[in-house]
Motif scaffolding. Structure first.
Motif, PDB file in Angstrom:
ATOM      1  N   THR A   7       0.592  -1.266  -0.203  1.00 35.17           N
ATOM      2  CA  THR A   7      -0.037   0.004   0.153  1.00 35.17           C
ATOM      3  C   THR A   7       0.860   1.257  -0.002  1.00 35.17           C
ATOM      4  OG1 THR A   7      -1.744  -1.268   1.142  1.00 35.17           O
ATOM      5  CG2 THR A   7      -1.776   1.062   1.291  1.00 35.17           C
ATOM      6  N   PRO A   8       0.412   2.057  -0.966  1.00 35.83           N
ATOM      7  CA  PRO A   8       1.359   3.313  -0.879  1.00 35.83           C
ATOM      8  C   PRO A   8       1.307   4.161   0.414  1.00 35.83           C
ATOM      9  CG  PRO A   8       0.033   3.120  -2.897  1.00 35.83           C
ATOM     10  CD  PRO A   8      -0.340   2.099  -2.085  1.00 35.83           C
ATOM     11  N   LYS A   9       2.226   4.896   0.684  1.00 35.68           N
ATOM     12  CA  LYS A   9       2.242   5.538   2.112  1.00 35.68           C
ATOM     13  C   LYS A   9       2.657   6.963   1.831  1.00 35.68           C
ATOM     14  CE  LYS A   9       3.452   1.511   4.534  1.00 35.68           C
ATOM     15  NZ  LYS A   9       2.727   0.265   3.583  1.00 35.68           N
ATOM     16  N   ILE A  10       1.690   7.941   2.422  1.00 40.14           N
ATOM     17  CA  ILE A  10       1.835   9.305   2.418  1.00 40.14           C
ATOM     18  C   ILE A  10       2.518   9.639   3.769  1.00 40.14           C
ATOM     19  CG2 ILE A  10      -0.503   9.846   3.317  1.00 40.14           C
ATOM     20  CD1 ILE A  10       0.899  12.093   0.789  1.00 40.14           C
ATOM     21  N   VAL A  11       3.802  10.174   3.584  1.00 35.15           N
ATOM     22  CA  VAL A  11       4.576  10.537   4.729  1.00 35.15           C
ATOM     23  C   VAL A  11       4.294  11.900   4.878  1.00 35.15           C
ATOM     24  CG1 VAL A  11       6.979  10.503   5.443  1.00 35.15           C
ATOM     25  CG2 VAL A  11       6.193   8.505   4.126  1.00 35.15           C
ATOM     26  N   TYR A  12       4.094  12.372   6.308  1.00 30.93           N
ATOM     27  CA  TYR A  12       4.014  13.957   6.340  1.00 30.93           C
ATOM     28  C   TYR A  12       4.143  14.266   7.812  1.00 30.93           C
ATOM     29  CZ  TYR A  12       0.363  12.204   9.423  1.00 30.93           C
ATOM     30  OH  TYR A  12      -0.526  11.427  10.722  1.00 30.93           O
ATOM     31  N   ASP A  13       4.345  15.441   8.148  1.00 33.78           N
ATOM     32  CA  ASP A  13       4.727  16.246   9.154  1.00 33.78           C
ATOM     33  C   ASP A  13       3.746  16.323  10.336  1.00 33.78           C
ATOM     34  OD1 ASP A  13       5.411  17.778  11.385  1.00 33.78           O
ATOM     35  OD2 ASP A  13       6.042  19.617  10.062  1.00 33.78           O
ATOM     36  N   ASP A  14       3.665  15.192  10.992  1.00 31.96           N
ATOM     37  CA  ASP A  14       2.517  14.924  12.042  1.00 31.96           C
ATOM     38  C   ASP A  14       2.565  15.980  13.080  1.00 31.96           C
ATOM     39  OD1 ASP A  14       4.870  13.497  12.576  1.00 31.96           O
ATOM     40  OD2 ASP A  14       3.827  11.691  13.676  1.00 31.96           O
ATOM     41  N   ASP A  15       3.436  16.809  13.152  1.00 38.83           N
ATOM     42  CA  ASP A  15       3.511  17.765  14.082  1.00 38.83           C
ATOM     43  C   ASP A  15       2.682  19.174  13.592  1.00 38.83           C
ATOM     44  OD1 ASP A  15       4.413  18.766  16.841  1.00 38.83           O
ATOM     45  OD2 ASP A  15       5.947  19.778  15.658  1.00 38.83           O
ATOM     46  N   CYS A  16       2.208  19.044  12.504  1.00 41.52           N
ATOM     47  CA  CYS A  16       1.760  20.211  11.864  1.00 41.52           C
ATOM     48  C   CYS A  16       0.388  19.856  11.777  1.00 41.52           C
ATOM     49  CB  CYS A  16       2.217  20.518  10.272  1.00 41.52           C
ATOM     50  SG  CYS A  16       1.364  21.371   9.172  1.00 41.52           S
ATOM     51  N   GLY A  17      -0.811  20.577  12.235  1.00 47.40           N
ATOM     52  CA  GLY A  17      -2.126  20.327  11.850  1.00 47.40           C
ATOM     53  C   GLY A  17      -2.672  20.237  10.476  1.00 47.40           C
ATOM     54  N   PHE A  18      -2.133  21.202   9.774  1.00 50.00           N
ATOM     55  CA  PHE A  18      -2.911  21.287   8.408  1.00 50.00           C
ATOM     56  C   PHE A  18      -1.993  19.888   7.463  1.00 50.00           C
ATOM     57  CE2 PHE A  18      -1.699  22.591   3.961  1.00 50.00           C
ATOM     58  CZ  PHE A  18      -3.170  22.744   3.496  1.00 50.00           C
ATOM     59  N   CYS A  19      -0.811  19.468   8.138  1.00 51.66           N
ATOM     60  CA  CYS A  19      -0.436  18.438   7.108  1.00 51.66           C
ATOM     61  C   CYS A  19      -1.150  17.213   7.801  1.00 51.66           C
ATOM     62  CB  CYS A  19       1.018  18.234   7.569  1.00 51.66           C
ATOM     63  SG  CYS A  19       2.274  19.530   7.155  1.00 51.66           S
ATOM     64  N   THR A  20      -1.396  17.158   8.822  1.00 50.67           N
ATOM     65  CA  THR A  20      -2.271  16.181   9.491  1.00 50.67           C
ATOM     66  C   THR A  20      -3.727  16.044   8.837  1.00 50.67           C
ATOM     67  OG1 THR A  20      -1.014  16.051  11.415  1.00 50.67           O
ATOM     68  CG2 THR A  20      -3.236  14.939  11.647  1.00 50.67           C
ATOM     69  N   TRP A  21      -4.102  16.943   8.897  1.00 49.27           N
ATOM     70  CA  TRP A  21      -5.484  17.102   8.044  1.00 49.27           C
ATOM     71  C   TRP A  21      -5.491  16.702   6.758  1.00 49.27           C
ATOM     72  CZ3 TRP A  21      -7.518  19.592   3.747  1.00 49.27           C
ATOM     73  CH2 TRP A  21      -9.003  19.609   3.722  1.00 49.27           C
ATOM     74  N   CYS A  22      -4.304  16.978   6.106  1.00 47.54           N
ATOM     75  CA  CYS A  22      -4.409  16.654   4.495  1.00 47.54           C
ATOM     76  C   CYS A  22      -4.030  15.069   4.551  1.00 47.54           C
ATOM     77  CB  CYS A  22      -3.154  17.462   3.846  1.00 47.54           C
ATOM     78  SG  CYS A  22      -3.491  19.200   3.608  1.00 47.54           S
ATOM     79  N   ALA A  23      -3.321  14.521   5.441  1.00 47.80           N
ATOM     80  CA  ALA A  23      -3.024  13.310   5.274  1.00 47.80           C
ATOM     81  C   ALA A  23      -4.189  12.241   5.761  1.00 47.80           C
ATOM     82  CB  ALA A  23      -1.966  12.729   6.035  1.00 47.80           C
ATOM     83  N   ARG A  24      -5.150  12.851   6.578  1.00 44.52           N
ATOM     84  CA  ARG A  24      -6.296  12.115   6.914  1.00 44.52           C
ATOM     85  C   ARG A  24      -7.269  12.363   5.918  1.00 44.52           C
ATOM     86  NH1 ARG A  24      -8.553  12.754  12.831  1.00 44.52           N
ATOM     87  NH2 ARG A  24     -10.057  11.507  11.908  1.00 44.52           N
TER      88      ARG A  24
END
Length: 123
Positions: A7-24
């Motif tokens: 499964t492809p993995k989107i790797v993101y900055d989980d300390d960033c609220g916007f990044c977390t929202w985008c990943a979700r």
């Protein structure tokens, strides 16, 4: 090999609220799993470029797409209407540069996007 490893993995900055929202959001609309920077394994980190903390990445097997291309590749795999436009956009002269400028513009303003609540976990 199990499906989870493929499964492809989107790797993101989980300390960033916007990044977390985008990943979700990405997990909801595309067949990807989200992995925050804080949850990367040594093997996953080894696949990423040296400046891996500068942007998001999409890891597909041993292939890594970074920054704007990571978002493009995620959208191309998604069930949202923009996935159809990606193929057309790729054929336009200067698209790659514009994609990366757009990504950087948004990423450099992450604090402004801070209205998005930081989620505790990505499902």
């Amino acid at each position: 090999m199990n499906d989870r490893r493929r499964t492809p993995k989107i790797v993101y900055d989980d300390d960033c609220g916007f990044c977390t929202w985008c990943a979700r959001w990405a997990v909801r609309v595309a067949p990807v799993e989200a992995v925050g920077f804080s949850d990367l394994t040594d093997d996953q980190r080894a696949l990423l470029p040296g400046d891996w903390e500068a942007c998001a990445h999409l890891v597909v097997g041993r292939t890594v797409y970074s920054c704007g291309e990571a978002i493009e590749q995620t959208l191309a795999r998604s069930n949202v209407p923009t996935s159809v436009a990606v193929g057309t956009l790729r054929s336009l002269p200067g698209y790659d540069e514009a994609r990366e400028r757009g990504y950087r513009w948004a990423a450099d303003r992450r604090d402004r996007w801070g209205r998005f609540r930081r989620a505790e976990s990505v499902e």
